[in-house]
Motif scaffolding. Structure first.
Motif, PDB file in Angstrom:
ATOM      1  N   LYS A  21     -78.728  63.568  29.945  1.00  0.00           N
ATOM      2  CA  LYS A  21     -78.636  65.035  29.902  1.00  0.00           C
ATOM      3  C   LYS A  21     -77.859  65.558  28.698  1.00  0.00           C
ATOM      4  CE  LYS A  21     -74.831  64.369  33.123  1.00  0.00           C
ATOM      5  NZ  LYS A  21     -74.448  64.429  34.539  1.00  0.00           N
ATOM      6  N   GLN A  22     -76.820  64.822  28.283  1.00  0.00           N
ATOM      7  CA  GLN A  22     -75.985  65.312  27.181  1.00  0.00           C
ATOM      8  C   GLN A  22     -76.694  65.269  25.828  1.00  0.00           C
ATOM      9  OE1 GLN A  22     -75.463  62.697  29.083  1.00  0.00           O
ATOM     10  NE2 GLN A  22     -74.522  60.971  28.020  1.00  0.00           N
ATOM     11  N   TYR A  23     -77.861  64.592  25.784  1.00  0.00           N
ATOM     12  CA  TYR A  23     -78.601  64.498  24.527  1.00  0.00           C
ATOM     13  C   TYR A  23     -79.889  65.338  24.539  1.00  0.00           C
ATOM     14  CZ  TYR A  23     -75.471  60.493  24.209  1.00  0.00           C
ATOM     15  OH  TYR A  23     -74.358  59.689  24.211  1.00  0.00           O
ATOM     16  N   LEU A  24     -80.162  66.002  25.645  1.00  0.00           N
ATOM     17  CA  LEU A  24     -81.318  66.895  25.698  1.00  0.00           C
ATOM     18  C   LEU A  24     -81.083  68.094  24.788  1.00  0.00           C
ATOM     19  CD1 LEU A  24     -81.980  66.877  29.555  1.00  0.00           C
ATOM     20  CD2 LEU A  24     -83.392  65.785  27.797  1.00  0.00           C
ATOM     21  N   GLU A  25     -82.135  68.603  24.223  1.00  0.00           N
ATOM     22  CA  GLU A  25     -82.010  69.728  23.298  1.00  0.00           C
ATOM     23  C   GLU A  25     -82.114  71.063  24.029  1.00  0.00           C
ATOM     24  OE1 GLU A  25     -84.681  71.359  19.706  1.00  0.00           O
ATOM     25  OE2 GLU A  25     -83.780  69.387  19.311  1.00  0.00           O
ATOM     26  N   VAL A  26     -81.145  71.915  23.801  1.00  0.00           N
ATOM     27  CA  VAL A  26     -81.129  73.271  24.355  1.00  0.00           C
ATOM     28  C   VAL A  26     -80.706  74.228  23.243  1.00  0.00           C
ATOM     29  CG1 VAL A  26     -80.105  74.840  26.049  1.00  0.00           C
ATOM     30  CG2 VAL A  26     -80.557  72.465  26.685  1.00  0.00           C
ATOM     31  N   GLY A  27     -81.465  75.270  23.037  1.00  0.00           N
ATOM     32  CA  GLY A  27     -81.108  76.217  21.986  1.00  0.00           C
ATOM     33  C   GLY A  27     -81.159  75.630  20.598  1.00  0.00           C
ATOM     34  N   GLY A  28     -81.993  74.612  20.408  1.00  0.00           N
ATOM     35  CA  GLY A  28     -82.168  74.043  19.074  1.00  0.00           C
ATOM     36  C   GLY A  28     -81.238  72.908  18.708  1.00  0.00           C
ATOM     37  N   ARG A  29     -80.391  72.470  19.655  1.00  0.00           N
ATOM     38  CA  ARG A  29     -79.526  71.322  19.365  1.00  0.00           C
ATOM     39  C   ARG A  29     -79.130  70.608  20.651  1.00  0.00           C
ATOM     40  NH1 ARG A  29     -73.631  73.688  17.659  1.00  0.00           N
ATOM     41  NH2 ARG A  29     -73.570  75.549  18.982  1.00  0.00           N
ATOM     42  N   PRO A  30     -78.696  69.339  20.549  1.00  0.00           N
ATOM     43  CA  PRO A  30     -78.340  68.569  21.738  1.00  0.00           C
ATOM     44  C   PRO A  30     -77.143  69.180  22.471  1.00  0.00           C
ATOM     45  CG  PRO A  30     -78.705  67.126  19.858  1.00  0.00           C
ATOM     46  CD  PRO A  30     -78.662  68.524  19.323  1.00  0.00           C
ATOM     47  N   VAL A  31     -77.139  69.008  23.779  1.00  0.00           N
ATOM     48  CA  VAL A  31     -76.074  69.560  24.623  1.00  0.00           C
ATOM     49  C   VAL A  31     -74.699  69.122  24.138  1.00  0.00           C
ATOM     50  CG1 VAL A  31     -75.068  69.446  26.934  1.00  0.00           C
ATOM     51  CG2 VAL A  31     -77.529  69.847  26.668  1.00  0.00           C
ATOM     52  N   ILE A  32     -74.536  67.874  23.769  1.00  0.00           N
ATOM     53  CA  ILE A  32     -73.224  67.348  23.369  1.00  0.00           C
ATOM     54  C   ILE A  32     -72.655  68.083  22.163  1.00  0.00           C
ATOM     55  CG2 ILE A  32     -74.250  65.542  21.914  1.00  0.00           C
ATOM     56  CD1 ILE A  32     -71.899  63.745  22.567  1.00  0.00           C
ATOM     57  N   CYS A  33     -73.529  68.609  21.308  1.00  0.00           N
ATOM     58  CA  CYS A  33     -73.064  69.233  20.070  1.00  0.00           C
ATOM     59  C   CYS A  33     -72.283  70.521  20.302  1.00  0.00           C
ATOM     60  CB  CYS A  33     -74.252  69.498  19.147  1.00  0.00           C
ATOM     61  SG  CYS A  33     -75.010  67.986  18.505  1.00  0.00           S
ATOM     62  N   TYR A  34     -72.535  71.182  21.422  1.00  0.00           N
ATOM     63  CA  TYR A  34     -71.836  72.439  21.695  1.00  0.00           C
ATOM     64  C   TYR A  34     -70.328  72.214  21.844  1.00  0.00           C
ATOM     65  CZ  TYR A  34     -76.330  74.763  22.338  1.00  0.00           C
ATOM     66  OH  TYR A  34     -77.588  75.291  22.129  1.00  0.00           O
TER      67      TYR A  34
END
Length: 242
Positions: A21-34
């Motif tokens: 889940k932490q590597y799925l893309e949301v809003g144009g980038r992976p969740v972990i990046c937020y």
């Protein structure tokens, strides 16, 4: 020195996805990046350590070029058999470049809504204590069941709280608290603050943030997607008005 330890070793199987889940893309980038970006940009965070499976490290390193604008990433740590062993591995690696009085800021990669203000509140509240944990009050009536089938007793919900990440701990004391639980007891730990309580550490509580939820189920993921869609739409509207 304040070191952020990001836990990203989970598999996220409850979502039914082949990608954690932490590597799925949301809003144009992976969740972990937020959360990486939020921590990188915070002036009180000095370093970032990430617990991640070796198979994902090359990809994370590529993402860090944008997600870590201040260049605070220090290294990767190996995931453990459970969440707490992953934390211990991170603590052991952090201790190679940090001192015992330094503070470790433990956060889940699957909690992308971490705010800068929550980071500041945690770090301010730890002063004079061994650690700090954000908590949420219980809104519903809470019951105790000894067998999981019948209500044994009623708990006073004003005295019961739900713990959240991020938690902050004095590095030396927390590392020792976790080492004491080896080799078997640490496998039964469910929350980051449990080893600190068992070791008699002075843990302060501060108000949590309901928006800082953990992505565990598909509903959680959809909730985050909707939030990001609304924020993107709002930003687009402002740009158009300008």
């Amino acid at each position: 020195m304040n070191i952020a330890l990001i836990l990203s070793g989970g598999t996220g199987l409850r979502l039914g996805s082949e990608i954690p889940k932490q590597y799925l893309e949301v809003g144009g980038r992976p969740v972990i990046c937020y959360s990486i970006e939020t921590l990188s940009l915070h002036r009180e965070i000095d370093a970032i350590q990430i617990v991640a499976d070796p198979g994902w490290r090359q990809q994370i390193s590529g993402w860090l070029k944008e997600a870590d604008p201040e260049g605070k990433f220090r290294g990767f740590s190996d995931p453990g058999e459970n969440r707490q062993l992953s934390i211990l591995h991170g603590l052991e690696d952090i201790r190679l470049y940090a001192r015992e009085p330094d503070r470790v800021f433990v956060h889940d990669a699957a909690r992308p809504r971490l705010s800068s203000s929550q980071i500041s509140h945690c770090l301010a509240a730890v002063e004079g204590h061994d650690g700090v944990v954000p908590v949420l009050p219980m809104k519903d009536t809470v019951y105790l069941s000894e067998d999981g089938k019948r209500v044994s007793s009623l708990l006073n919900r004003s005295q019961v709280f739900a713990g959240q990440a991020p938690e902050v701990f004095l590095l030396g004391r927390y590392l020792e608290a976790n080492r004491r639980l080896l080799p078997e007891k640490i496998l039964g730990i469910n929350g980051s603050t449990e080893p600190a309580i068992l070791a008699g550490m002075d843990m302060a509580m501060i108000p949590g943030d309901e928006g800082n939820f953990k992505i565990t189920t598909r509903n959680d993921l959809e909730r985050f997607r909707q939030m990001m869609d609304l924020e993107c739409a709002g930003a687009g509207g402002k740009d158009g008005e300008a």
